[in-house]
Design an enzyme around this catalytic site. Structure first.
Site, PDB file in Angstrom:
ATOM      1  N   CYS A 164      -3.257   0.318   7.164  1.00  0.00           N
ATOM      2  CA  CYS A 164      -2.467   1.535   7.052  1.00  0.00           C
ATOM      3  C   CYS A 164      -2.744   2.489   8.204  1.00  0.00           C
ATOM      4  O   CYS A 164      -1.835   3.169   8.683  1.00  0.00           O
ATOM      5  CB  CYS A 164      -2.731   2.194   5.707  1.00  0.00           C
ATOM      6  SG  CYS A 164      -2.107   1.195   4.332  1.00  0.00           S
ATOM      7  N   CYS A 176      -6.887   2.414   4.926  1.00  0.00           N
ATOM      8  CA  CYS A 176      -7.563   1.185   5.348  1.00  0.00           C
ATOM      9  C   CYS A 176      -7.154   0.857   6.790  1.00  0.00           C
ATOM     10  O   CYS A 176      -6.307   1.538   7.370  1.00  0.00           O
ATOM     11  CB  CYS A 176      -7.171   0.044   4.404  1.00  0.00           C
ATOM     12  SG  CYS A 176      -5.462  -0.510   4.634  1.00  0.00           S
ATOM     13  N   GLU A 227       0.723   4.005   1.721  1.00  0.00           N
ATOM     14  CA  GLU A 227       1.098   4.505   3.046  1.00  0.00           C
ATOM     15  C   GLU A 227       2.249   3.705   3.646  1.00  0.00           C
ATOM     16  O   GLU A 227       3.165   4.283   4.249  1.00  0.00           O
ATOM     17  CB  GLU A 227      -0.098   4.438   4.011  1.00  0.00           C
ATOM     18  CG  GLU A 227      -1.276   5.271   3.578  1.00  0.00           C
ATOM     19  CD  GLU A 227      -2.321   4.503   2.777  1.00  0.00           C
ATOM     20  OE1 GLU A 227      -3.510   4.828   2.903  1.00  0.00           O
ATOM     21  OE2 GLU A 227      -1.953   3.565   2.023  1.00  0.00           O
ATOM     22  N   HIS A 261       0.847  -1.188   0.000  1.00  0.00           N
ATOM     23  CA  HIS A 261       0.000   0.000   0.000  1.00  0.00           C
ATOM     24  C   HIS A 261       0.888   1.246   0.000  1.00  0.00           C
ATOM     25  O   HIS A 261       1.999   1.238   0.533  1.00  0.00           O
ATOM     26  CB  HIS A 261      -0.890   0.025   1.240  1.00  0.00           C
ATOM     27  CG  HIS A 261      -2.022  -0.931   1.197  1.00  0.00           C
ATOM     28  ND1 HIS A 261      -3.258  -0.634   1.735  1.00  0.00           N
ATOM     29  CD2 HIS A 261      -2.129  -2.186   0.681  1.00  0.00           C
ATOM     30  CE1 HIS A 261      -4.066  -1.666   1.555  1.00  0.00           C
ATOM     31  NE2 HIS A 261      -3.402  -2.615   0.920  1.00  0.00           N
TER      32      HIS A 261
END
Length: 152
Positions: free
Chosen positions: A85, A82, A54, A52
């Site tokens: 993260c 999410c 992040e 991801h």
């Protein structure tokens, strides 16, 4: 430099992700006026659920700064984080989160749940919906193109 500058940097990363067929999410970690971490979504290419934006940005910032505590840093991300993260933001002690588009399916900073409201040992400041239209537009266009490809 200001919030708009840094969110535009995150949007550049989101566009790079889209160009590679990834869901267009970009993130930057900032210390003062310097970007110390950059990340974009790479789950498809890397075949990795952890890839991801992040997490990439946090990882790069930790390596650049030589430690895991990012308590003086801000994060700018184009899509609401999410649960994974959001947990990483809490655990890395990010001082302030600025995100663009809300995520009504997995957003964990207010849309589905707000993990910052739980009694964890760190509560980042948060700015939600910053440059929301620009951030949402790139996602809308990406999924529109994806649907059109499936029709062909």
């Amino acid at each position: 430099m200001n919030d708009s500058f840094f969110m535009n940097e995150a949007l550049k990363l989101a566009r790079e992700a889209a160009d590679e067929g990834e869901v267009p999410v970009g993130a930057v970690v900032v210390l003062g006026d310097e970007i110390v971490g950059r990340g974009r979504n790479r789950r498809e290419k890397g075949k990795n659920a952890l890839a991801h934006a992040e997490l990439e940005a946090i990882d790069e910032a930790c390596k650049k700064l030589g430690g895991w505590r990012l308590w003086q840093c801000d994060m700018y991300v184009t899509l609401e984080p999410c649960p994974m993260c959001t947990g990483a933001i809490i655990n890395s002690r990010i001082k302030r989160l600025v995100y663009g588009a809300s995520d009504y399916k997995a957003g964990s900073c207010g849309s589905v749940v707000n993990l910052f409201d739980l009694p964890y040992n760190h509560k980042p400041e948060m700015v939600s919906g910053f440059m929301q239209e620009e951030c949402a537009e790139i996602l809308t266009e990406f999924f529109k193109q994806l649907r059109n490809k499936k029709k062909d």
